[in-house]
Design a protein around this motif. Structure first.
Motif, mmCIF file in Angstrom:
data_model
loop_
_atom_site.group_PDB
_atom_site.id
_atom_site.type_symbol
_atom_site.label_atom_id
_atom_site.label_comp_id
_atom_site.label_asym_id
_atom_site.label_seq_id
_atom_site.Cartn_x
_atom_site.Cartn_y
_atom_site.Cartn_z
ATOM 1 N N GLY A 128 67.384 75.354 58.869
ATOM 2 C CA GLY A 128 67.965 76.648 59.165
ATOM 3 C C GLY A 128 68.332 76.767 60.634
ATOM 4 N N ALA A 129 69.016 77.842 60.978
ATOM 5 C CA ALA A 129 69.360 78.204 62.347
ATOM 6 C C ALA A 129 69.727 79.679 62.309
ATOM 7 C CB ALA A 129 70.522 77.361 62.875
ATOM 8 N N PHE A 130 69.849 80.311 63.483
ATOM 9 C CA PHE A 130 70.211 81.725 63.475
ATOM 10 C C PHE A 130 70.977 82.091 64.730
ATOM 11 C CE2 PHE A 130 65.924 81.203 65.009
ATOM 12 C CZ PHE A 130 65.744 82.104 66.059
ATOM 13 N N LEU A 131 71.922 82.998 64.538
ATOM 14 C CA LEU A 131 72.850 83.424 65.583
ATOM 15 C C LEU A 131 72.152 84.417 66.513
ATOM 16 C CD1 LEU A 131 75.974 82.894 66.034
ATOM 17 C CD2 LEU A 131 76.323 85.132 64.968
ATOM 18 N N ILE A 132 72.155 84.118 67.845
ATOM 19 C CA ILE A 132 71.563 85.037 68.822
ATOM 20 C C ILE A 132 72.615 85.587 69.780
ATOM 21 C CG2 ILE A 132 69.275 83.999 68.713
ATOM 22 C CD1 ILE A 132 70.004 82.635 71.450
ATOM 23 N N ALA A 133 73.809 85.038 69.750
ATOM 24 C CA ALA A 133 74.955 85.518 70.525
ATOM 25 C C ALA A 133 76.192 85.026 69.800
ATOM 26 C CB ALA A 133 74.917 85.008 71.958
ATOM 27 N N SER A 134 77.357 85.559 70.153
ATOM 28 C CA SER A 134 78.557 85.249 69.376
ATOM 29 C C SER A 134 78.924 83.769 69.373
ATOM 30 C CB SER A 134 79.748 86.062 69.900
ATOM 31 O OG SER A 134 80.013 85.757 71.254
ATOM 32 N N GLN A 135 78.393 83.016 70.360
ATOM 33 C CA GLN A 135 78.729 81.601 70.421
ATOM 34 C C GLN A 135 77.488 80.705 70.442
ATOM 35 O OE1 GLN A 135 81.677 80.901 73.453
ATOM 36 N NE2 GLN A 135 82.175 78.842 72.757
ATOM 37 N N TRP A 136 76.311 81.279 70.134
ATOM 38 C CA TRP A 136 75.072 80.523 70.284
ATOM 39 C C TRP A 136 74.143 80.705 69.084
ATOM 40 C CZ3 TRP A 136 74.277 77.213 74.332
ATOM 41 C CH2 TRP A 136 75.130 77.333 75.422
ATOM 42 N N LEU A 137 73.558 79.584 68.671
ATOM 43 C CA LEU A 137 72.553 79.553 67.619
ATOM 44 C C LEU A 137 71.245 79.000 68.179
ATOM 45 C CD1 LEU A 137 74.761 77.823 64.941
ATOM 46 C CD2 LEU A 137 73.768 80.078 64.590
ATOM 47 N N LEU A 138 70.128 79.480 67.650
ATOM 48 C CA LEU A 138 68.824 78.885 67.922
ATOM 49 C C LEU A 138 68.362 78.125 66.681
ATOM 50 C CD1 LEU A 138 66.478 81.411 69.813
ATOM 51 C CD2 LEU A 138 67.213 79.150 70.577
ATOM 52 N N SER A 139 67.648 77.028 66.910
ATOM 53 C CA SER A 139 67.086 76.264 65.807
ATOM 54 C C SER A 139 65.905 75.451 66.334
ATOM 55 C CB SER A 139 68.148 75.354 65.174
ATOM 56 O OG SER A 139 67.672 74.779 63.969
ATOM 57 N N ALA A 140 65.386 74.566 65.502
ATOM 58 C CA ALA A 140 64.256 73.718 65.866
ATOM 59 C C ALA A 140 64.753 72.333 66.281
ATOM 60 C CB ALA A 140 63.297 73.601 64.686
ATOM 61 N N THR A 141 64.187 71.805 67.359
ATOM 62 C CA THR A 141 64.616 70.500 67.865
ATOM 63 C C THR A 141 64.434 69.391 66.842
ATOM 64 O OG1 THR A 141 64.242 71.067 70.184
ATOM 65 C CG2 THR A 141 64.134 68.738 69.620
ATOM 66 N N HIS A 142 63.362 69.431 66.057
ATOM 67 C CA HIS A 142 63.113 68.310 65.147
ATOM 68 C C HIS A 142 64.191 68.191 64.066
ATOM 69 C CE1 HIS A 142 61.036 71.256 62.385
ATOM 70 N NE2 HIS A 142 61.543 70.450 61.470
ATOM 71 N N GLY A 165 62.468 72.716 54.540
ATOM 72 C CA GLY A 165 63.852 73.159 54.587
ATOM 73 C C GLY A 165 64.063 74.457 55.334
ATOM 74 N N ASP A 166 62.978 75.158 55.681
ATOM 75 C CA ASP A 166 63.097 76.423 56.408
ATOM 76 C C ASP A 166 63.041 76.242 57.920
ATOM 77 O OD1 ASP A 166 63.372 78.018 54.175
ATOM 78 O OD2 ASP A 166 61.225 78.296 53.938
ATOM 79 N N SER A 167 62.715 75.055 58.383
ATOM 80 C CA SER A 167 62.653 74.802 59.819
ATOM 81 C C SER A 167 63.922 75.279 60.516
ATOM 82 C CB SER A 167 62.481 73.309 60.089
ATOM 83 O OG SER A 167 61.225 72.858 59.668
ATOM 84 N N GLY A 168 63.753 75.864 61.692
ATOM 85 C CA GLY A 168 64.902 76.326 62.467
ATOM 86 C C GLY A 168 65.268 77.768 62.223
ATOM 87 N N GLY A 169 64.762 78.363 61.146
ATOM 88 C CA GLY A 169 65.021 79.766 60.872
ATOM 89 C C GLY A 169 64.128 80.667 61.708
ATOM 90 N N PRO A 170 64.392 81.971 61.711
ATOM 91 C CA PRO A 170 63.627 82.888 62.553
ATOM 92 C C PRO A 170 62.388 83.457 61.875
ATOM 93 C CG PRO A 170 65.429 84.075 61.543
ATOM 94 C CD PRO A 170 65.522 82.654 61.040
#
Length: 244
Positions: free
Chosen positions: A49-63, A194-199
């Motif tokens: 997973g990943a999630f949008l924190i700004a219009s051009q940026w996503l956060l996720s997990a490094t692994h 499969g949920d890694s990287g989500g908030p």
């Protein structure tokens, strides 16, 4: 497939994705109720997973990005596609205990924000972490059970914050549980493969990133582990500003 937010896909072969997290004991999310969510995929198959924190940026997990993020594309429900411009890994990720498991993904151009696709707020430096027993939420397209069954639609789970002292005991995670992490779960309710990287959200604010857990989802002494975003918010702001 229909999702509540963004669909990310990779066009190249990644190195194998390390064991991560997924929702078990949860429920299907209402369509578009989590417009910040993203699915990182390999050849059309969900991986992280990943999630949008700004219009051009996503956060996720490094692994989730052990082999980089080249070829990363984003497809919304309307098949609007974007590519990742660059991946920024927080220095010091420790593969042995998943400490500092956080990365930023810059898209090649901003998304057009709408009710179906918009950023989520995240915890800043100095923000108070939820207390033991506080209700938090996680979401993802990960496994629904330990048999590996994966959903087509976004699922969510409501869990509780657990004691740091408890998660630091040898029967739980011992010294692998660091100050940069928070642990949360409820009996038979947990994030899973499969949920890694989500908030991880508290009162609608992202306070953690799904990182790691036990070999079996929902195990009583191996609750889900989450990277505390407030420990990295200065780095997040500096990275986004320097690479705007």
């Amino acid at each position: 497939m229909q999702f509540g937010g963004i669909l990310l896909a990779t066009a190249i072969l990644w190195a194998h994705v390390l064991p991560g997290e997924s929702v078990t004991g949860g429920k299907e999310a209402v369509a578009h109720s989590r417009p910040y969510m993203a699915s990182v995929q390999l050849n059309g198959k969900h991986e992280c997973g990943a999630f949008l924190i700004a219009s051009q940026w996503l956060l996720s997990a490094t692994h989730c990005f052990m082999d980089g993020a080249e070829g990363l594309t984003m497809t919304t429900k309307e098949t609007f596609k974007l590519s990742a411009d660059r991946l920024y890994k927080y220095p010091g990720f420790n593969i042995d205990n998943y400490d500092n498991d956080i990365s930023l993904i810059k898209l090649d151009r901003p998304v057009v924000e709408s009710a179906e696709m918009k950023p989520v707020s995240y915890q800043q430096t100095g923000g108070a972490d939820p207390v033991v027993g506080a209700t938090v939420e996680a979401a993802g397209w990960g496994a629904l059970n330990n048999l590996g069954s994966r959903p087509d639609k976004l699922h969510e789970v409501t869990i509780g914050v657990m004691s740091r002292d408890l998660c630091g005991r040898n029967a739980y995670y011992g010294s692998k549980f660091t100050n940069n992490m928070i642990c949360a779960a409820r009996p038979l309710q947990d994030t899973c493969n499969g949920d890694s990287g989500g908030p991880l959200l508290y009162n609608g604010v992202a306070i953690g990133i799904t990182s790691n857990g036990g070999k079996k989802c929902g195990a009583s002494k191996k609750p889900g582990l989450y990277s505390l975003i407030s420990h990295y918010s200065d780095w997040i702001q500096q990275t986004m500003t320097a690479n705007a």
